[in-house]
Motif scaffolding. Structure first.
Motif, PDB file in Angstrom:
ATOM      1  N   VAL A 197       0.853  -1.195   0.000  1.00  0.00           N
ATOM      2  CA  VAL A 197       0.000   0.000   0.000  1.00  0.00           C
ATOM      3  C   VAL A 197       0.889   1.246   0.000  1.00  0.00           C
ATOM      4  CG1 VAL A 197      -1.791   1.271   1.259  1.00  0.00           C
ATOM      5  CG2 VAL A 197      -1.851  -1.237   1.188  1.00  0.00           C
ATOM      6  N   THR A 198       0.612   2.151  -0.908  1.00  0.00           N
ATOM      7  CA  THR A 198       1.436   3.352  -1.057  1.00  0.00           C
ATOM      8  C   THR A 198       1.175   4.360   0.061  1.00  0.00           C
ATOM      9  OG1 THR A 198      -0.178   4.558  -2.395  1.00  0.00           O
ATOM     10  CG2 THR A 198       1.377   3.102  -3.575  1.00  0.00           C
ATOM     11  N   GLU A 199       2.134   5.232   0.261  1.00  0.00           N
ATOM     12  CA  GLU A 199       1.975   6.299   1.258  1.00  0.00           C
ATOM     13  C   GLU A 199       0.787   7.195   0.896  1.00  0.00           C
ATOM     14  OE1 GLU A 199       3.576   6.697   4.224  1.00  0.00           O
ATOM     15  OE2 GLU A 199       4.478   4.769   3.747  1.00  0.00           O
ATOM     16  N   GLU A 200       0.560   7.403  -0.396  1.00  0.00           N
ATOM     17  CA  GLU A 200      -0.562   8.237  -0.829  1.00  0.00           C
ATOM     18  C   GLU A 200      -1.900   7.623  -0.418  1.00  0.00           C
ATOM     19  OE1 GLU A 200       3.025   9.242  -2.963  1.00  0.00           O
ATOM     20  OE2 GLU A 200       2.012   7.308  -2.890  1.00  0.00           O
ATOM     21  N   VAL A 201      -2.030   6.324  -0.580  1.00  0.00           N
ATOM     22  CA  VAL A 201      -3.271   5.642  -0.194  1.00  0.00           C
ATOM     23  C   VAL A 201      -3.436   5.678   1.325  1.00  0.00           C
ATOM     24  CG1 VAL A 201      -4.469   3.411  -0.155  1.00  0.00           C
ATOM     25  CG2 VAL A 201      -3.364   4.208  -2.262  1.00  0.00           C
ATOM     26  N   LYS A 202      -2.362   5.483   2.051  1.00  0.00           N
ATOM     27  CA  LYS A 202      -2.426   5.549   3.512  1.00  0.00           C
ATOM     28  C   LYS A 202      -2.868   6.936   3.960  1.00  0.00           C
ATOM     29  CE  LYS A 202       1.310   2.170   4.003  1.00  0.00           C
ATOM     30  NZ  LYS A 202       2.714   1.997   4.398  1.00  0.00           N
TER      31      LYS A 202
END
Length: 97
Positions: A15-20
């Protein structure tokens, strides 16, 4: 009385930092659509003591009944359905203050 609902999440490694960050933004935004929420905050830990649980959020409501309303609210359920599959694990704690 206030009910404090705390969630501490461990996202899957892919999971990407953007999604988090979007998950954090979305959970805080619930205070705009669920009237029972008194306050909401979220963030990423800056400590190495979290055992892989990097993100957390706090939602405060007035009563246990309001917590139940929040939990069953369609916007909260949409959030859970969208983000829970992206997590390896989570911890939830509810208490009165």
């Amino acid at each position: 009385m206030t009910i404090v609902h705390i969630v501490i999440a461990k996202f899957k490694s892919e999971v990407t930092e953007e999604v988090k960050q979007k998950a954090l933004d979305d959970v805080v935004a619930l205070k705009h659509t669920i009237p029972e929420i008194q306050s909401a905050s979220a963030g990423k830990t800056f400590t190495d003591r979290s055992k892989g649980f990097e993100y957390g959020w706090v939602v405060e409501v007035e009563t246990k009944e309001h917590l139940s309303i929040y939990a069953k609210h369609p916007d909260h359920l949409d959030f859970v359905n969208k983000y829970r599959p992206l997590m390896d694990d989570l911890i939830a704690v509810d208490y009165e203050k």
